[in-house]
Motif scaffolding. Structure first.
Motif, mmCIF file in Angstrom:
data_model
loop_
_atom_site.group_PDB
_atom_site.id
_atom_site.type_symbol
_atom_site.label_atom_id
_atom_site.label_comp_id
_atom_site.label_asym_id
_atom_site.label_seq_id
_atom_site.Cartn_x
_atom_site.Cartn_y
_atom_site.Cartn_z
ATOM 1 N N LEU A 31 0.774 -1.252 -0.029
ATOM 2 C CA LEU A 31 0.018 0.028 0.048
ATOM 3 C C LEU A 31 0.874 1.168 0.004
ATOM 4 N N ILE A 32 0.412 2.151 -0.864
ATOM 5 C CA ILE A 32 1.086 3.580 -0.805
ATOM 6 C C ILE A 32 0.035 4.437 -0.362
ATOM 7 N N ASN A 33 0.506 5.081 0.920
ATOM 8 C CA ASN A 33 -0.427 6.083 1.645
ATOM 9 C C ASN A 33 -0.252 7.548 1.424
ATOM 10 N N PHE A 34 -1.501 7.943 0.727
ATOM 11 C CA PHE A 34 -1.759 9.548 0.453
ATOM 12 C C PHE A 34 -2.697 9.913 1.252
ATOM 13 N N SER A 35 -3.131 9.483 2.369
ATOM 14 C CA SER A 35 -4.173 9.892 3.264
ATOM 15 C C SER A 35 -3.836 11.036 4.216
ATOM 16 N N LEU A 36 -2.868 10.755 5.148
ATOM 17 C CA LEU A 36 -2.670 11.462 6.372
ATOM 18 C C LEU A 36 -1.657 12.806 5.963
ATOM 19 N N GLY A 37 -1.815 13.745 6.455
ATOM 20 C CA GLY A 37 -0.971 14.717 6.131
ATOM 21 C C GLY A 37 0.329 14.857 7.090
ATOM 22 N N HIS A 344 -4.095 -0.200 -4.728
ATOM 23 C CA HIS A 344 -3.629 -0.059 -3.511
ATOM 24 C C HIS A 344 -2.877 1.106 -3.164
ATOM 25 N N VAL A 345 -3.482 2.211 -3.320
ATOM 26 C CA VAL A 345 -3.312 3.468 -3.014
ATOM 27 C C VAL A 345 -4.293 4.115 -2.075
ATOM 28 N N LEU A 346 -3.946 4.718 -0.855
ATOM 29 C CA LEU A 346 -4.703 5.101 0.059
ATOM 30 C C LEU A 346 -5.167 6.811 -0.002
ATOM 31 N N VAL A 347 -6.159 7.093 -0.512
ATOM 32 C CA VAL A 347 -6.539 8.457 -0.675
ATOM 33 C C VAL A 347 -7.849 8.577 0.272
ATOM 34 N N LEU A 348 -8.211 10.125 0.360
ATOM 35 C CA LEU A 348 -9.137 10.378 1.336
ATOM 36 C C LEU A 348 -10.486 10.988 0.223
ATOM 37 N N LEU A 372 5.754 8.147 -5.149
ATOM 38 C CA LEU A 372 4.646 8.913 -6.072
ATOM 39 C C LEU A 372 4.516 8.304 -7.394
ATOM 40 N N LYS A 373 5.604 8.187 -7.975
ATOM 41 C CA LYS A 373 5.705 7.385 -9.564
ATOM 42 C C LYS A 373 4.784 5.999 -9.550
ATOM 43 N N GLU A 374 5.198 5.452 -8.651
ATOM 44 C CA GLU A 374 4.627 4.100 -8.687
ATOM 45 C C GLU A 374 3.194 4.080 -8.354
ATOM 46 N N ALA A 375 2.801 4.957 -7.669
ATOM 47 C CA ALA A 375 1.032 4.929 -7.227
ATOM 48 C C ALA A 375 0.416 5.563 -8.513
ATOM 49 N N PHE A 376 0.945 6.574 -9.253
ATOM 50 C CA PHE A 376 0.312 7.179 -10.349
ATOM 51 C C PHE A 376 0.567 6.198 -11.625
#
Length: 387
Positions: A31-37, A344-348, A372-376
């Motif tokens: 998982l790649i986590n884009f959720s929390l700041g 498998h990328v976590l966004v809000l 970032l590259k892998e997620a996109f």
């Protein structure tokens, strides 16, 4: 949860997608986590070492109830040097994080039923924080076509004889917008005309990419009606230290001190020492940190521009991109769920930040360029993002 041993105030579920995202971080091993700041960079080693040495020298006790004098003096000096703005020592209080500061402020100024205007999309805790302090949140919607700037004509229509304050947050979480000087001056004019307080949630001041940050308290006539909340969490990558501060008229600070005596008493002494070293080292530690997140933000922006059914405004500030996904025909929650399941990328989902956030997702650029590259790369292969 309803139970006779639980306060009836919490019988209705108050959990949010942001709060629940922590449970999802363990869903997939890749998982790649884009959720929390939460900035992924560790606090600068020089700050850690200096605080560690202070702890060994005995800084392990309660501090002054308003916060360690040396730190408050340094914050006053910071505002004088950076903004040519004078802050008296009795107008500054150290808090246990920015969130704690917001609760203390609201608890200290609100009477039962007082209204607080918040511009939406908003930082998720605001409505509940206002409710906990017996106030009423009043939502002012902002829109992408206006670059999420506050429209003061709409603001004026929300003001009643119960309006006590307006909370502003710039650079903004979640939209990334930075209020222009014109917007800030217009908000100030409305506040002065209607005799209301502005609570400035100044959490991302280092991350103002388009133009230098302007504290609204420095504008003419705003000193006596502005409560400034700031934090070391994002500007210095110190989220775990839980340290923030408030600038306000001395009578409000005194009330906050009295309230806090029945809450956490004082902020952690070690964290206060770390904050002291951080603010003194800001010219050394901040520029490379800010440049790294700016690089990530603009990389994500360029990738989003190339993905069908996604769009986003050019980056202006903060650690976030508020991505328009309306062309998918799906809800924010559906898109967030699909991205989690398929990429498998976590966004809000955008509706975590209020109803007008529907049709958006929030991305926090708190992972490195490789991730970032892998997620996109994963996201752009999804069928909902194909022409």
């Amino acid at each position: 949860m309803k139970h006779r041993f639980v306060s009836k105030r919490y019988w209705n579920d108050i959990s949010t997608p942001m709060g629940e995202s922590g449970d999802l971080t363990r869903k997939y091993e890749d998982l790649i986590n884009f959720s929390l700041g939460d900035p992924d960079l560790t606090t600068d080693e020089r700050i850690i070492n200096a605080a560690f040495e202070d702890a060994k020298r005995g800084h392990t006790h309660y501090t002054d109830f308003l916060g360690e004098l040396e730190l408050r003096e340094e914050i006053c000096k910071y505002y004088r040097n950076e903004y040519d703005y004078g802050v008296k020592i009795e107008e500054c209080m150290i808090t246990t994080s920015g969130c704690h500061a917001m609760w203390l402020v609201l608890e200290s100024i609100l009477d039962d039923g007082d209204e607080v205007i918040i511009h939406e999309p908003y930082f998720t805790p605001y409505p509940q924080q206002i409710k906990l302090t017996r106030g009423k949140a009043v939502v002012l919607e902002t829109y992408e076509e206006d670059e999420f700037q506050v429209d003061t004509e709409r603001l004026k229509k929300l003001i009643t004889n119960r309006t006590k304050a307006i909370i502003i947050n710039t650079p903004n979480n979640p939209t990334g917008t930075c209020f222009s000087r014109e917007t800030l001056e217009a908000i100030a004019e409305v506040a002065i005309e209607n005799d209301i307080i502005v609570i400035a949630d100044d959490i991302y001041t280092a991350f103002s990419y388009a133009s230098p940050f302007i504290p609204i308290t420095t504008l003419k006539g705003m000193r006596e009606r502005t409560i400034t909340i700031s934090s070391f969490s994002k500007d210095y990558c110190m989220t775990g230290w839980r340290i923030g501060y408030v600038l306000a008229p001395s009578y409000i600070i005194k009330t906050m001190k009295d309230v806090n005596e029945n809450n956490v008493f004082t902020a952690p002494s070690i964290s206060q020492r770390a904050a002291l070293h951080a603010i003194r080292m800001r010219d050394e530690v901040q520029p490379p940190m800010v440049e790294e997140y700016k690089k990530r933000t603009f990389y994500a922006y360029e990738r989003i521009k190339c993905i069908p059914n996604m769009s986003v405004l050019p980056p202006r500030g903060s650690l976030y991109l508020f991505v328009n996904i309306k062309k998918t025909g799906l809800t924010s929650m559906e898109v967030a769920d699909r991205i989690l399941r398929d990429a498998h990328v976590l966004v809000l989902p955008g509706n975590a930040f209020g109803a007008s956030g529907e049709g958006y997702i929030r991305i926090a650029v708190t992972v490195g360029l490789r991730q970032l590259k892998e997620a996109f790369d994963r996201i752009e292969k999804m069928d909902i993002f194909q022409n």
